[in-house]
Design a protein around this motif. Structure first.
Motif, PDB file in Angstrom:
ATOM      1  N   TYR A  37       0.857  -1.172   0.000  1.00  0.00           N
ATOM      2  CA  TYR A  37       0.000   0.000   0.000  1.00  0.00           C
ATOM      3  C   TYR A  37       0.898   1.228   0.000  1.00  0.00           C
ATOM      4  O   TYR A  37       2.093   1.130   0.293  1.00  0.00           O
ATOM      5  N   ARG A  38       0.310   2.371  -0.299  1.00  0.00           N
ATOM      6  CA  ARG A  38       1.059   3.618  -0.187  1.00  0.00           C
ATOM      7  C   ARG A  38       0.154   4.731   0.301  1.00  0.00           C
ATOM      8  O   ARG A  38      -1.068   4.695   0.094  1.00  0.00           O
ATOM      9  N   GLN A  39       0.778   5.700   0.941  1.00  0.00           N
ATOM     10  CA  GLN A  39       0.042   6.852   1.436  1.00  0.00           C
ATOM     11  C   GLN A  39       0.843   8.115   1.181  1.00  0.00           C
ATOM     12  O   GLN A  39       1.947   8.278   1.718  1.00  0.00           O
ATOM     13  N   ALA A  40       0.290   8.964   0.330  1.00  0.00           N
ATOM     14  CA  ALA A  40       0.917  10.246   0.040  1.00  0.00           C
ATOM     15  C   ALA A  40       0.422  11.280   1.052  1.00  0.00           C
ATOM     16  O   ALA A  40      -0.639  11.111   1.652  1.00  0.00           O
ATOM     17  N   PRO A  41       1.189  12.361   1.243  1.00  0.00           N
ATOM     18  CA  PRO A  41       0.782  13.393   2.207  1.00  0.00           C
ATOM     19  C   PRO A  41      -0.617  13.924   1.906  1.00  0.00           C
ATOM     20  O   PRO A  41      -0.929  14.278   0.765  1.00  0.00           O
ATOM     21  N   GLY A  42      -1.470  13.945   2.913  1.00  0.00           N
ATOM     22  CA  GLY A  42      -2.816  14.478   2.757  1.00  0.00           C
ATOM     23  C   GLY A  42      -3.784  13.562   2.048  1.00  0.00           C
ATOM     24  O   GLY A  42      -4.925  13.963   1.773  1.00  0.00           O
ATOM     25  N   LYS A  43      -3.360  12.341   1.747  1.00  0.00           N
ATOM     26  CA  LYS A  43      -4.232  11.404   1.033  1.00  0.00           C
ATOM     27  C   LYS A  43      -4.440  10.140   1.848  1.00  0.00           C
ATOM     28  O   LYS A  43      -3.674   9.835   2.773  1.00  0.00           O
ATOM     29  N   GLN A  44      -5.463   9.384   1.474  1.00  0.00           N
ATOM     30  CA  GLN A  44      -5.718   8.125   2.146  1.00  0.00           C
ATOM     31  C   GLN A  44      -4.765   7.053   1.646  1.00  0.00           C
ATOM     32  O   GLN A  44      -4.238   7.134   0.530  1.00  0.00           O
ATOM     33  N   ARG A  45      -4.569   6.050   2.482  1.00  0.00           N
ATOM     34  CA  ARG A  45      -3.741   4.924   2.081  1.00  0.00           C
ATOM     35  C   ARG A  45      -4.453   4.178   0.957  1.00  0.00           C
ATOM     36  O   ARG A  45      -5.651   3.945   1.013  1.00  0.00           O
ATOM     37  N   GLU A  46      -3.695   3.810  -0.079  1.00  0.00           N
ATOM     38  CA  GLU A  46      -4.279   3.120  -1.212  1.00  0.00           C
ATOM     39  C   GLU A  46      -3.516   1.842  -1.525  1.00  0.00           C
ATOM     40  O   GLU A  46      -2.308   1.751  -1.311  1.00  0.00           O
ATOM     41  N   GLU A  86       4.174  11.432  -8.932  1.00  0.00           N
ATOM     42  CA  GLU A  86       2.951  11.058  -8.208  1.00  0.00           C
ATOM     43  C   GLU A  86       3.065   9.718  -7.496  1.00  0.00           C
ATOM     44  O   GLU A  86       2.153   9.338  -6.755  1.00  0.00           O
ATOM     45  N   ASP A  87       4.166   9.011  -7.695  1.00  0.00           N
ATOM     46  CA  ASP A  87       4.403   7.786  -6.936  1.00  0.00           C
ATOM     47  C   ASP A  87       5.011   8.085  -5.565  1.00  0.00           C
ATOM     48  O   ASP A  87       5.184   7.160  -4.752  1.00  0.00           O
ATOM     49  N   THR A  88       5.346   9.329  -5.319  1.00  0.00           N
ATOM     50  CA  THR A  88       5.918   9.708  -4.028  1.00  0.00           C
ATOM     51  C   THR A  88       4.939   9.421  -2.901  1.00  0.00           C
ATOM     52  O   THR A  88       3.783   9.858  -2.934  1.00  0.00           O
ATOM     53  N   ALA A  89       5.392   8.658  -1.925  1.00  0.00           N
ATOM     54  CA  ALA A  89       4.523   8.252  -0.818  1.00  0.00           C
ATOM     55  C   ALA A  89       5.335   7.425   0.168  1.00  0.00           C
ATOM     56  O   ALA A  89       6.468   7.036  -0.118  1.00  0.00           O
ATOM     57  N   VAL A  90       4.721   7.142   1.306  1.00  0.00           N
ATOM     58  CA  VAL A  90       5.241   6.116   2.198  1.00  0.00           C
ATOM     59  C   VAL A  90       4.598   4.801   1.769  1.00  0.00           C
ATOM     60  O   VAL A  90       3.367   4.718   1.643  1.00  0.00           O
ATOM     61  N   TYR A  91       5.433   3.809   1.528  1.00  0.00           N
ATOM     62  CA  TYR A  91       4.960   2.509   1.072  1.00  0.00           C
ATOM     63  C   TYR A  91       4.950   1.536   2.250  1.00  0.00           C
ATOM     64  O   TYR A  91       5.951   1.400   2.964  1.00  0.00           O
ATOM     65  N   TYR A  92       3.809   0.870   2.413  1.00  0.00           N
ATOM     66  CA  TYR A  92       3.613  -0.062   3.513  1.00  0.00           C
ATOM     67  C   TYR A  92       3.393  -1.468   2.977  1.00  0.00           C
ATOM     68  O   TYR A  92       2.698  -1.670   1.980  1.00  0.00           O
ATOM     69  N   CYS A  93       3.940  -2.432   3.688  1.00  0.00           N
ATOM     70  CA  CYS A  93       3.746  -3.838   3.368  1.00  0.00           C
ATOM     71  C   CYS A  93       2.767  -4.435   4.372  1.00  0.00           C
ATOM     72  O   CYS A  93       2.745  -4.030   5.545  1.00  0.00           O
ATOM     73  N   SER A  94       1.956  -5.374   3.907  1.00  0.00           N
ATOM     74  CA  SER A  94       1.038  -6.043   4.820  1.00  0.00           C
ATOM     75  C   SER A  94       1.035  -7.541   4.561  1.00  0.00           C
ATOM     76  O   SER A  94       1.304  -8.002   3.451  1.00  0.00           O
TER      77      SER A  94
END
Length: 113
Positions: A37-46, A86-94
């Protein structure tokens, strides 16, 4: 206790590539799908991409053809090519395990134009 740890983030120019890695460890009774998943500043995790324990994959439309998810047991990778700002974000693994989802702490990906 289950731990999920991501690595491989960083800064890259547009058009470049990065490879993220994620390792799950601990007492895991049921191994299910893993996902990025990823979450950009001010946006929901997608959701970016998922891979089941049998290797079936699914991608968000925004990354199809550019990102590739792969897996070896409890390790999952995300190969990211042709990166865009636009790929800039924090990327999370689950990791899905039974009725639970375990999350990593996230890794920052920054793409400059």
């Amino acid at each position: 206790q289950v731990q999920v740890v991501e690595s491989g983030g960083g800064s890259v120019q547009a058009g470049g590539s990065l490879r993220l890695s994620c390792v799950a460890s601990g007492t895991i009774f049921s191994v299910g799908a893993m996902a990025w998943y990823r979450q950009a500043p001010g946006k929901q995790r997608e959701l970016v991409a998922t891979i089941t324990s049998s290797g079936r994959t699914n991608y968000a439309d925004s990354v199809k053809g550019r990102f590739t998810i792969s897996r070896a047991g409890l390790t999952v990778y995300l190969q990211m090519n042709s990166l865009k700002p636009e790929d800039t974000a924090v990327y999370y693994c689950s990791l899905s395990s039974g009725s639970r989802i375990y999350w990593g702490q996230g890794t920052q990906v920054t793409v400059s134009s």
